[in-house]
Design a protein around this motif. Structure first.
Motif, PDB file in Angstrom:
ATOM      1  N   ILE A  83     -49.257 -14.272  30.793  1.00 52.95           N
ATOM      2  CA  ILE A  83     -48.487 -15.365  31.405  1.00 52.95           C
ATOM      3  C   ILE A  83     -48.643 -16.640  30.594  1.00 52.95           C
ATOM      4  N   ILE A  84     -49.855 -16.926  30.123  1.00 56.28           N
ATOM      5  CA  ILE A  84     -50.070 -18.114  29.296  1.00 56.28           C
ATOM      6  C   ILE A  84     -49.276 -18.019  27.991  1.00 56.28           C
ATOM      7  N   PHE A  86     -46.570 -16.302  27.496  1.00 54.21           N
ATOM      8  CA  PHE A  86     -45.155 -16.431  27.850  1.00 54.21           C
ATOM      9  C   PHE A  86     -44.768 -17.898  28.006  1.00 54.21           C
ATOM     10  N   TYR A  87     -45.574 -18.676  28.714  1.00 51.31           N
ATOM     11  CA  TYR A  87     -45.243 -20.080  28.925  1.00 51.31           C
ATOM     12  C   TYR A  87     -45.380 -20.902  27.650  1.00 51.31           C
ATOM     13  N   ILE A  88     -46.300 -20.552  26.775  1.00 50.70           N
ATOM     14  CA  ILE A  88     -46.398 -21.254  25.493  1.00 50.70           C
ATOM     15  C   ILE A  88     -45.148 -21.002  24.668  1.00 50.70           C
ATOM     16  N   LYS A  90     -42.226 -20.393  25.826  1.00 51.92           N
ATOM     17  CA  LYS A  90     -41.076 -21.005  26.497  1.00 51.92           C
ATOM     18  C   LYS A  90     -41.020 -22.517  26.291  1.00 51.92           C
ATOM     19  N   ILE A  91     -42.123 -23.147  25.845  1.00 49.92           N
ATOM     20  CA  ILE A  91     -42.129 -24.594  25.631  1.00 49.92           C
ATOM     21  C   ILE A  91     -41.199 -24.907  24.465  1.00 49.92           C
TER      22      ILE A  91
END
Length: 101
Positions: A83-84, A86-88, A90-91
């Motif tokens: 999840i981390i 994925f969010y990195i 997406k930034i």
């Protein structure tokens, strides 16, 4: 996208890919557009096999999760890391970086 690059309409190609991956609904009149084209036929065969193998992998993963040797702690760490990541990803990059590209 690959079917679209071979000249197939986007809506038709999307439906046919979903049909091939799931093994359902592929016997429409639009399937002739795939069968008659040699590259589309090879891509279709790959997608059908990939869908079948993916189902086998999903069943294997679910059965191993439901086994007595279930490792909740390790799986939760892995989920958090994914999840981390994925969010990195997406930034959005800064506008300055976009201008330089």
């Amino acid at each position: 996208m690959l079917f679209t690059l071979t000249g197939l309409d986007n809506n038709i190609s999307r439906f046919q890919v979903i049909s091939m991956l799931t093994g359902t609904g592929f016997t429409t009149s639009e399937s002739e557009l795939i069968i008659e084209h040699p590259l589309r036929r090879k891509l279709g065969a790959f997608l059908i096999l990939f869908g079948a193998f993916s189902l086998a992998v999903i069943i294997s993963v679910v059965s191993s999760i439901l086994s007595d040797n279930f490792r909740t702690k390790e799986i939760s760490y892995l989920a958090v890391v994914l999840i981390i990541i994925f969010y990195i990803l997406k930034i959005p990059l800064s506008k300055k970086l976009y201008r330089n590209i």
